[in-house]
Scaffold this motif. Structure first.
Motif, PDB file in Angstrom:
ATOM      1  N   MET A   1     -15.563  15.190  59.614  1.00  0.00           N
ATOM      2  CA  MET A   1     -15.636  13.892  58.962  1.00  0.00           C
ATOM      3  C   MET A   1     -14.233  13.403  58.612  1.00  0.00           C
ATOM      4  N   THR A   2     -13.932  12.163  58.972  1.00  0.00           N
ATOM      5  CA  THR A   2     -12.621  11.591  58.685  1.00  0.00           C
ATOM      6  C   THR A   2     -12.470  11.310  57.201  1.00  0.00           C
ATOM      7  N   ARG A   3     -11.328  11.712  56.654  1.00  0.00           N
ATOM      8  CA  ARG A   3     -10.993  11.378  55.279  1.00  0.00           C
ATOM      9  C   ARG A   3      -9.811  10.415  55.297  1.00  0.00           C
ATOM     10  N   TYR A   4      -9.775   9.541  54.312  1.00  0.00           N
ATOM     11  CA  TYR A   4      -8.801   8.457  54.318  1.00  0.00           C
ATOM     12  C   TYR A   4      -7.866   8.557  53.120  1.00  0.00           C
ATOM     13  N   ALA A   5      -6.604   8.236  53.375  1.00  0.00           N
ATOM     14  CA  ALA A   5      -5.591   8.170  52.322  1.00  0.00           C
ATOM     15  C   ALA A   5      -4.867   6.839  52.439  1.00  0.00           C
ATOM     16  N   LEU A   6      -4.391   6.349  51.324  1.00  0.00           N
ATOM     17  CA  LEU A   6      -3.594   5.119  51.313  1.00  0.00           C
ATOM     18  C   LEU A   6      -2.307   5.380  50.556  1.00  0.00           C
ATOM     19  N   VAL A   7      -1.192   4.980  51.165  1.00  0.00           N
ATOM     20  CA  VAL A   7       0.125   5.171  50.558  1.00  0.00           C
ATOM     21  C   VAL A   7       0.810   3.817  50.436  1.00  0.00           C
ATOM     22  N   THR A   8       1.232   3.467  49.236  1.00  0.00           N
ATOM     23  CA  THR A   8       1.970   2.221  49.056  1.00  0.00           C
ATOM     24  C   THR A   8       3.455   2.471  49.297  1.00  0.00           C
ATOM     25  N   GLY A   9       4.162   1.434  49.699  1.00  0.00           N
ATOM     26  CA  GLY A   9       5.589   1.584  49.977  1.00  0.00           C
ATOM     27  C   GLY A   9       5.860   2.563  51.096  1.00  0.00           C
ATOM     28  N   VAL A  29      -4.424   7.509  57.588  1.00  0.00           N
ATOM     29  CA  VAL A  29      -3.636   6.928  56.512  1.00  0.00           C
ATOM     30  C   VAL A  29      -3.527   5.411  56.654  1.00  0.00           C
ATOM     31  N   TYR A  30      -3.837   4.729  55.564  1.00  0.00           N
ATOM     32  CA  TYR A  30      -3.527   3.306  55.452  1.00  0.00           C
ATOM     33  C   TYR A  30      -2.064   3.210  55.028  1.00  0.00           C
ATOM     34  N   VAL A  31      -1.240   2.730  55.941  1.00  0.00           N
ATOM     35  CA  VAL A  31       0.202   2.632  55.714  1.00  0.00           C
ATOM     36  C   VAL A  31       0.489   1.240  55.180  1.00  0.00           C
ATOM     37  N   THR A  32       0.822   1.132  53.908  1.00  0.00           N
ATOM     38  CA  THR A  32       0.996  -0.184  53.306  1.00  0.00           C
ATOM     39  C   THR A  32       2.434  -0.397  52.857  1.00  0.00           C
ATOM     40  N   ASP A  33       2.840  -1.661  52.910  1.00  0.00           N
ATOM     41  CA  ASP A  33       4.176  -2.033  52.468  1.00  0.00           C
ATOM     42  C   ASP A  33       4.181  -3.536  52.231  1.00  0.00           C
ATOM     43  N   TYR A  34       5.060  -4.005  51.343  1.00  0.00           N
ATOM     44  CA  TYR A  34       5.168  -5.450  51.135  1.00  0.00           C
ATOM     45  C   TYR A  34       5.752  -6.129  52.365  1.00  0.00           C
ATOM     46  N   LYS A  67     -10.292  -4.238  52.349  1.00  0.00           N
ATOM     47  CA  LYS A  67     -10.206  -3.771  53.735  1.00  0.00           C
ATOM     48  C   LYS A  67     -10.298  -2.252  53.839  1.00  0.00           C
ATOM     49  N   VAL A  68     -10.531  -1.591  52.706  1.00  0.00           N
ATOM     50  CA  VAL A  68     -10.573  -0.122  52.676  1.00  0.00           C
ATOM     51  C   VAL A  68     -11.933   0.315  52.141  1.00  0.00           C
ATOM     52  N   PRO A  69     -12.890   0.596  53.019  1.00  0.00           N
ATOM     53  CA  PRO A  69     -14.230   0.943  52.551  1.00  0.00           C
ATOM     54  C   PRO A  69     -14.348   2.343  51.973  1.00  0.00           C
ATOM     55  N   GLU A  70     -13.514   3.278  52.471  1.00  0.00           N
ATOM     56  CA  GLU A  70     -13.563   4.663  52.002  1.00  0.00           C
ATOM     57  C   GLU A  70     -12.156   5.133  51.676  1.00  0.00           C
ATOM     58  N   LEU A  71     -12.039   5.985  50.657  1.00  0.00           N
ATOM     59  CA  LEU A  71     -10.725   6.499  50.290  1.00  0.00           C
ATOM     60  C   LEU A  71     -10.863   7.796  49.510  1.00  0.00           C
ATOM     61  N   SER A  72     -10.086   8.792  49.932  1.00  0.00           N
ATOM     62  CA  SER A  72     -10.059  10.077  49.237  1.00  0.00           C
ATOM     63  C   SER A  72      -8.799  10.263  48.410  1.00  0.00           C
ATOM     64  N   VAL A  73      -7.702   9.675  48.903  1.00  0.00           N
ATOM     65  CA  VAL A  73      -6.407   9.881  48.247  1.00  0.00           C
ATOM     66  C   VAL A  73      -5.659   8.553  48.159  1.00  0.00           C
ATOM     67  N   PHE A 112      -8.757   0.480  43.714  1.00  0.00           N
ATOM     68  CA  PHE A 112      -9.303   1.502  44.606  1.00  0.00           C
ATOM     69  C   PHE A 112     -10.146   2.548  43.863  1.00  0.00           C
ATOM     70  N   HIS A 113     -10.404   2.310  42.589  1.00  0.00           N
ATOM     71  CA  HIS A 113     -11.180   3.267  41.791  1.00  0.00           C
ATOM     72  C   HIS A 113     -12.568   3.487  42.372  1.00  0.00           C
ATOM     73  N   ARG A 114     -13.233   2.413  42.788  1.00  0.00           N
ATOM     74  CA  ARG A 114     -14.603   2.537  43.294  1.00  0.00           C
ATOM     75  C   ARG A 114     -14.654   3.461  44.503  1.00  0.00           C
ATOM     76  N   GLN A 115     -13.738   3.288  45.442  1.00  0.00           N
ATOM     77  CA  GLN A 115     -13.744   4.117  46.652  1.00  0.00           C
ATOM     78  C   GLN A 115     -13.434   5.576  46.315  1.00  0.00           C
ATOM     79  N   LEU A 116     -12.484   5.794  45.428  1.00  0.00           N
ATOM     80  CA  LEU A 116     -12.109   7.164  45.057  1.00  0.00           C
ATOM     81  C   LEU A 116     -13.247   7.861  44.318  1.00  0.00           C
TER      82      LEU A 116
END
Length: 248
Positions: A1-9, A29-34, A67-73, A112-116
């Motif tokens: 099962m795929t697990r998802y992480a999101l990192v800012t910056g 990984v959701y790779v995010t940046d401004y 845009k992020v339905p699931e998130l573990s980290v 992202f509290h709901r997904q976590l």
């Protein structure tokens, strides 16, 4: 099962190093940046998903969360590091530092509290700094923001614990990144530094390895903590003082 992480910056520097390590750990990984261009370039290297995310903008954070339905980290790594003596800091600069370094963490934790919580073993890791613990001339607004961010970790840890979400932090020392104008190239070792007991600066991978641990099940009983990763720098302050006060 795929697990998802999101990192800012995560377009470069410490954030990119964290995104790379979590990818190696098996996360998508959701790779995010401004800077959307940086996010896309980094995501292309890692096989992740790029998202433009300005953590200081509530609407941008809300849009990204949609845009992020699931998130573990969730890793809050976005931050700015202005140099300015206290007497020269403008109100606008001070507010911007806190908007990104403190409020940005809060907005992302809320969004992202709901997904976590739905994940059941969600983990949040916020990147602070050793500057949260010791003052230094010229970084007053940054140090104050990181001290506030460190307390936010403890507050979130006790409030999110009933939802099964652990919240911890990593406080880096001197890290060799684009911010120091000499990013580490692939296969390169961090530069030597005599003022650090371990003899070198940190690289992004040094910070990422601790994030990896805190995000993992091995840290399943760890919450509300901030781990200093500085090569022994803060433990060596007396030696630094003695060296600084010796006659030339």
């Amino acid at each position: 099962m795929t697990r998802y992480a999101l990192v800012t910056g995560a377009g470069q520097g410490i954030g990119y190093g964290i995104a790379k390590r979590l990818t190696d750990d098996g996360y998508h990984v959701y790779v995010t940046d401004y800077d959307e261009g940086l996010a896309k370039a980094a995501a292309a290297k890692l096989g992740g998903t790029a998202l433009r995310l300005d953590v200081s903008d509530p609407q941008s954070v809300k849009d990204a969360a949609g845009k992020v339905p699931e998130l573990s980290v969730l890793v809050n790594s976005a931050g700015i590091y202005p140099w300015s003596p206290l007497l020269e800091i403008s109100v606008e600069e001070f507010d911007r530092v806190f908007a990104i370094n403190v409020r940005g963490n809060l907005l992302c934790m809320q969004a992202f509290h709901r997904q976590l919580a739905a994940d059941g073993t969600g983990a949040i890791v916020n990147i602070t700094s050793m500057s949260a613990l010791v003052p230094a001339v010229g970084v007053g607004s940054y140090a104050a923001s990181k001290a506030a961010a460190a307390m936010l970790i403890q507050q979130a840890a006790i409030e999110f614990a009933p939802d099964g979400i652990r919240v911890n932090g990593v406080a880096p020392g001197s890290v060799q990144t684009e911010g120091t104008n000499r990013p580490i190239q692939d296969g390169e070792e961090p530069q030597k530094a005599a003022f650090i007991p371990l003899g070198r600066l940190a690289g992004p991978a040094d910070i990422a390895s601790i994030v990896s641990f805190l995000a993992s099940g091995d840290a399943g009983y760890v919450t509300g903590q901030s781990i200093v990763v500085d090569g022994g720098f803060l433990s060596n302050t007396f030696a630094l003082y003695r060296h600084a006060t010796q006659p030339a």
